[in-house]
Design a protein around this motif. Structure first.
Motif, mmCIF file in Angstrom:
data_model
loop_
_atom_site.group_PDB
_atom_site.id
_atom_site.type_symbol
_atom_site.label_atom_id
_atom_site.label_comp_id
_atom_site.label_asym_id
_atom_site.label_seq_id
_atom_site.Cartn_x
_atom_site.Cartn_y
_atom_site.Cartn_z
ATOM 1 N N ALA A 38 -11.794 4.694 -13.802
ATOM 2 C CA ALA A 38 -10.743 5.707 -13.665
ATOM 3 C C ALA A 38 -9.763 5.333 -12.557
ATOM 4 C CB ALA A 38 -11.364 7.076 -13.388
ATOM 5 N N MET A 39 -10.269 4.859 -11.410
ATOM 6 C CA MET A 39 -9.373 4.474 -10.317
ATOM 7 C C MET A 39 -8.559 3.242 -10.694
ATOM 8 S SD MET A 39 -7.903 5.023 -7.509
ATOM 9 C CE MET A 39 -8.788 6.411 -6.842
ATOM 10 N N LEU A 40 -9.190 2.295 -11.356
ATOM 11 C CA LEU A 40 -8.451 1.099 -11.786
ATOM 12 C C LEU A 40 -7.342 1.468 -12.767
ATOM 13 C CD1 LEU A 40 -11.438 -1.381 -12.172
ATOM 14 C CD2 LEU A 40 -9.753 -1.309 -10.325
ATOM 15 N N ALA A 41 -7.626 2.394 -13.671
ATOM 16 C CA ALA A 41 -6.597 2.856 -14.605
ATOM 17 C C ALA A 41 -5.472 3.569 -13.857
ATOM 18 C CB ALA A 41 -7.214 3.783 -15.657
ATOM 19 N N SER A 42 -5.808 4.339 -12.832
ATOM 20 C CA SER A 42 -4.785 5.024 -12.026
ATOM 21 C C SER A 42 -3.896 4.023 -11.297
ATOM 22 C CB SER A 42 -5.440 5.954 -11.009
ATOM 23 O OG SER A 42 -6.077 7.022 -11.649
ATOM 24 N N LEU A 43 -4.497 2.978 -10.760
ATOM 25 C CA LEU A 43 -3.714 1.945 -10.075
ATOM 26 C C LEU A 43 -2.778 1.226 -11.039
ATOM 27 C CD1 LEU A 43 -6.482 0.524 -7.732
ATOM 28 C CD2 LEU A 43 -4.292 1.482 -6.971
ATOM 29 N N SER A 47 -16.603 -7.536 -4.632
ATOM 30 C CA SER A 47 -16.351 -6.148 -4.988
ATOM 31 C C SER A 47 -16.186 -5.320 -3.712
ATOM 32 C CB SER A 47 -17.515 -5.612 -5.823
ATOM 33 O OG SER A 47 -17.263 -4.294 -6.210
ATOM 34 N N TRP A 48 -14.979 -4.786 -3.497
ATOM 35 C CA TRP A 48 -14.662 -4.011 -2.298
ATOM 36 C C TRP A 48 -14.658 -2.524 -2.603
ATOM 37 C CZ3 TRP A 48 -13.068 -5.696 2.690
ATOM 38 C CH2 TRP A 48 -13.112 -7.084 2.866
ATOM 39 N N GLN A 49 -14.873 -1.735 -1.562
ATOM 40 C CA GLN A 49 -14.762 -0.279 -1.610
ATOM 41 C C GLN A 49 -13.687 0.141 -0.613
ATOM 42 O OE1 GLN A 49 -18.713 0.801 -0.293
ATOM 43 N NE2 GLN A 49 -19.179 1.630 -2.317
ATOM 44 N N ALA A 50 -13.249 1.379 -0.760
ATOM 45 C CA ALA A 50 -12.317 1.949 0.212
ATOM 46 C C ALA A 50 -12.964 3.168 0.845
ATOM 47 C CB ALA A 50 -11.020 2.352 -0.480
ATOM 48 N N MET A 51 -12.672 3.378 2.120
ATOM 49 C CA MET A 51 -13.143 4.582 2.807
ATOM 50 C C MET A 51 -11.952 5.231 3.500
ATOM 51 S SD MET A 51 -16.090 5.194 5.693
ATOM 52 C CE MET A 51 -17.432 4.820 4.580
ATOM 53 N N VAL A 52 -11.747 6.508 3.210
ATOM 54 C CA VAL A 52 -10.680 7.269 3.840
ATOM 55 C C VAL A 52 -11.298 8.130 4.932
ATOM 56 C CG1 VAL A 52 -8.917 9.053 3.508
ATOM 57 C CG2 VAL A 52 -9.256 7.290 1.761
ATOM 58 N N GLY A 58 0.778 -1.233 0.000
ATOM 59 C CA GLY A 58 0.000 0.000 0.000
ATOM 60 C C GLY A 58 0.810 1.283 0.000
ATOM 61 N N LEU A 59 1.909 1.348 0.736
ATOM 62 C CA LEU A 59 2.667 2.600 0.827
ATOM 63 C C LEU A 59 3.432 2.950 -0.448
ATOM 64 C CD1 LEU A 59 4.019 2.624 4.486
ATOM 65 C CD2 LEU A 59 2.214 4.022 3.481
ATOM 66 N N HIS A 60 3.659 1.996 -1.318
ATOM 67 C CA HIS A 60 4.320 2.330 -2.577
ATOM 68 C C HIS A 60 3.450 3.267 -3.418
ATOM 69 C CE1 HIS A 60 6.687 -1.413 -1.741
ATOM 70 N NE2 HIS A 60 7.639 -0.590 -2.117
ATOM 71 N N PHE A 61 2.145 3.095 -3.346
ATOM 72 C CA PHE A 61 1.253 3.835 -4.229
ATOM 73 C C PHE A 61 1.147 5.323 -3.917
ATOM 74 C CE2 PHE A 61 0.676 -0.474 -5.273
ATOM 75 C CZ PHE A 61 0.410 -0.464 -6.636
ATOM 76 N N GLN A 99 -3.747 4.686 -2.281
ATOM 77 C CA GLN A 99 -3.339 3.700 -1.282
ATOM 78 C C GLN A 99 -4.534 2.855 -0.829
ATOM 79 O OE1 GLN A 99 -1.694 5.296 2.339
ATOM 80 N NE2 GLN A 99 -1.299 3.296 3.201
ATOM 81 N N SER A 100 -5.619 3.511 -0.459
ATOM 82 C CA SER A 100 -6.778 2.760 0.038
ATOM 83 C C SER A 100 -7.429 1.950 -1.076
ATOM 84 C CB SER A 100 -7.774 3.701 0.718
ATOM 85 O OG SER A 100 -8.156 4.739 -0.146
ATOM 86 N N SER A 101 -7.410 2.463 -2.298
ATOM 87 C CA SER A 101 -7.950 1.708 -3.432
ATOM 88 C C SER A 101 -7.095 0.484 -3.742
ATOM 89 C CB SER A 101 -8.046 2.592 -4.669
ATOM 90 O OG SER A 101 -8.984 3.615 -4.458
ATOM 91 N N PHE A 102 -5.781 0.597 -3.539
ATOM 92 C CA PHE A 102 -4.908 -0.566 -3.702
ATOM 93 C C PHE A 102 -5.367 -1.698 -2.787
ATOM 94 C CE2 PHE A 102 -1.357 -2.945 -1.853
ATOM 95 C CZ PHE A 102 -0.903 -3.623 -2.975
ATOM 96 N N TYR A 103 -5.625 -1.362 -1.516
ATOM 97 C CA TYR A 103 -6.092 -2.382 -0.571
ATOM 98 C C TYR A 103 -7.412 -2.993 -1.034
ATOM 99 C CZ TYR A 103 -2.711 -0.277 2.706
ATOM 100 O OH TYR A 103 -1.579 0.192 3.319
ATOM 101 N N ALA A 104 -8.336 -2.135 -1.465
ATOM 102 C CA ALA A 104 -9.643 -2.629 -1.910
ATOM 103 C C ALA A 104 -9.509 -3.525 -3.135
ATOM 104 C CB ALA A 104 -10.574 -1.454 -2.204
#
Length: 176
Positions: free
Chosen positions: A133-138, A112-117, A17-20, A97-102
């Motif tokens: 869009a988030m998947l493309a960013s990851l 199907s997971w979500q992330a909450m910050v 997670g911290l790499h992202f 970072q949180s989307s990576f975990y999800a």
């Protein structure tokens, strides 16, 4: 998104997670983190942040032992990964970072997971969906991390940013 390619790259490069957020914040910082260079343990600001983080909530023990995943809390029934942040800065980095975990939990469980910050200083919280869009960013971030992992030398210093004032690498970069 090519989740198999993403998952293979994460495993091969031992990404977590911290790499992202590092790749979003600063390529130089990301390169150093990828190559095991870390000054955080000697930086008082990180020590203070860690202490605040550890005392702001009860740590979720169900996350212990998850390889490469260290979110602050997981709601296993609602499929939500919770990540706590001290302030509302670096939104893109926190969301990645949180989307990576999800995403990694989605791949591992087939759900199907979500992330909450959660922003601790304001008690604000936001849901991050794993949309296209988030998947493309990851995927893009993982590609950039792979490029840096294979680079033999640290990238040149970037221009000084607001972030540099609070970075544990500032002395190394000459921005102290």
């Amino acid at each position: 998104m090519q989740t198999a390619l993403f998952s293979e790259r994460v495993e091969r490069l031992n990404l977590h997670g911290l790499h992202f957020p590092h790749i979003v914040l600063c390529r130089r910082r990301a390169w150093m983190y990828l190559h095991g260079v870390n000054f955080a343990q000697w930086y008082s600001r990180v020590s203070l942040g860690t202490a605040r983080h550890n005392t702001s909530y009860q740590r979720d023990l169900s996350v212990s032992g998850l390889f490469g995943l260290a979110p602050d809390r997981i709601d296993w029934e609602k499929y939500i990964v919770h990540e706590n942040k001290g302030s509302g800065g670096a939104v893109e980095a926190a969301d990645l970072q949180s989307s990576f975990y999800a995403l990694m939990l989605s791949i591992a469980t087939g759900k199907s997971w979500q992330a909450m910050v959660h922003i601790l200083s304001t008690r604000y919280q936001r849901i991050i969906e794993l949309d296209d869009a988030m998947l493309a960013s990851l995927l893009s971030a993982s590609e950039k991390l792979e490029e840096l992992a294979h680079a033999d030398t640290v990238p040149p210093s970037a221009h000084r940013k607001k972030l540099c004032r609070a970075c544990s690498f500032a002395v190394f970069c000459g921005f102290d």
